[in-house]
Design an enzyme around this catalytic site. Structure first.
Site, PDB file in Angstrom:
ATOM      1  N   LYS A 121     -28.323-137.347  11.800  1.00 40.31           N
ATOM      2  CA  LYS A 121     -27.217-136.389  11.729  1.00 40.31           C
ATOM      3  C   LYS A 121     -27.524-135.129  12.524  1.00 40.31           C
ATOM      4  O   LYS A 121     -26.682-134.620  13.264  1.00 40.31           O
ATOM      5  CB  LYS A 121     -26.919-136.055  10.276  1.00 40.31           C
ATOM      6  N   ASP A 139     -21.517-137.740   7.720  1.00 38.25           N
ATOM      7  CA  ASP A 139     -22.008-137.016   6.556  1.00 38.25           C
ATOM      8  C   ASP A 139     -21.120-137.355   5.370  1.00 38.25           C
ATOM      9  O   ASP A 139     -20.261-138.223   5.462  1.00 38.25           O
ATOM     10  CB  ASP A 139     -22.008-135.506   6.820  1.00 38.25           C
TER      11      ASP A 139
END
Length: 216
Positions: A121, A139
């Site tokens: 991420k 996410d």
DNA sequence: AACTCGGGGCA
DNA sequence: TGCCCAGAGTT
């Protein structure tokens, strides 16, 4: 599962709702962005933005983070959750940067993700924000929104969600969509209290319709 | 795949 | 008070 037309409608609606959605983490260069993104794990960007001004006034380079003790850095970011691990990760990442890249932030995903403390991420966000490369990082917001809207399946793993999004969304729209889905998830399609009654996507959202029925 | 780190924000 | 949060490393 939403068809191509449905996905198109989602993308267009999100663009209408958040025309200029972008990363809200304050930073003035790639290195500061990298630090800010590491700090933002499981924390709100609002909280991170309260801490970073003082932090970035004190620390400017990877060498600066290595020059103080671990305990001192931990104290400086104490207000952010998971601060003990994050301080360690920032120091490991800084050491990597100094050792391998002469203290500069590498500009490829593969190099970023191989830095200590940098995962999928973080690498994705840095690529998209700092280097303007197309990227989608899944996410909690992106995952929840994608599943509720039916862009992917409920049982999909995070990796499957990411693959599905990359397949269904044109590459040139990855980054904007990523940020817009996060805004949408934070401000409208919230985990506990989604605002279905006022949602412009209600008519194509199975989950929303289910919730509206339940409510009566 | 599940567990741990974690203080702050919000209902 | 209890729940959640722009995650990554370890087992």
């Amino acid at each position: 599962m939403l068809n191509k037309k449905g996905v198109r409608q989602v993308l267009d609606t999100l663009e209408e709702m958040f025309p200029d959605a972008k990363c809200e983490l304050t930073h003035s260069n790639e290195f500061e962005l990298l630090v800010a993104v590491i700090l933002s794990a499981q924390a709100t960007d609002a909280l991170v933005n309260k801490v970073t001004p003082d932090l970035f006034e004190k620390y400017h380079t990877p060498e600066d983070y290595l020059a103080v003790s671990l305990e001192e850095l931990q104290q400086d970011i104490r207000r952010i959750g998971l601060y003990r691990n994050k301080a360690k990760n920032i120091r490991k990442m800084s050491a990597d940067l100094v050792e391998k890249y002469d203290g500069k932030v590498p500009s490829s995903y593969d190099e970023l993700i191989n830095l200590a403390g940098v995962g999928r991420k973080t690498a994705n966000v840095v690529m998209s924000v700092a280097f303007d490369e197309p990227a989608i990082a899944v996410d909690t917001h992106v995952e929840r929104v994608s599943k509720r809207l039916g862009i992917c399946r409920w049982k999909d793993s995070v990796l499957e969600v990411e693959k599905t999004l990359m397949r269904k969304i044109p590459e040139e729209e990855w980054s904007d969509t990523h940020h817009r889905m996060i805004f949408f998830g934070r401000y409208h399609c919230k985990a506990k209290t989604p605002n279905c009654p006022e949602c412009p996507l209600l008519e194509i959202c199975r989950e929303g319709q289910k919730r509206m029925k339940k409510r009566g």
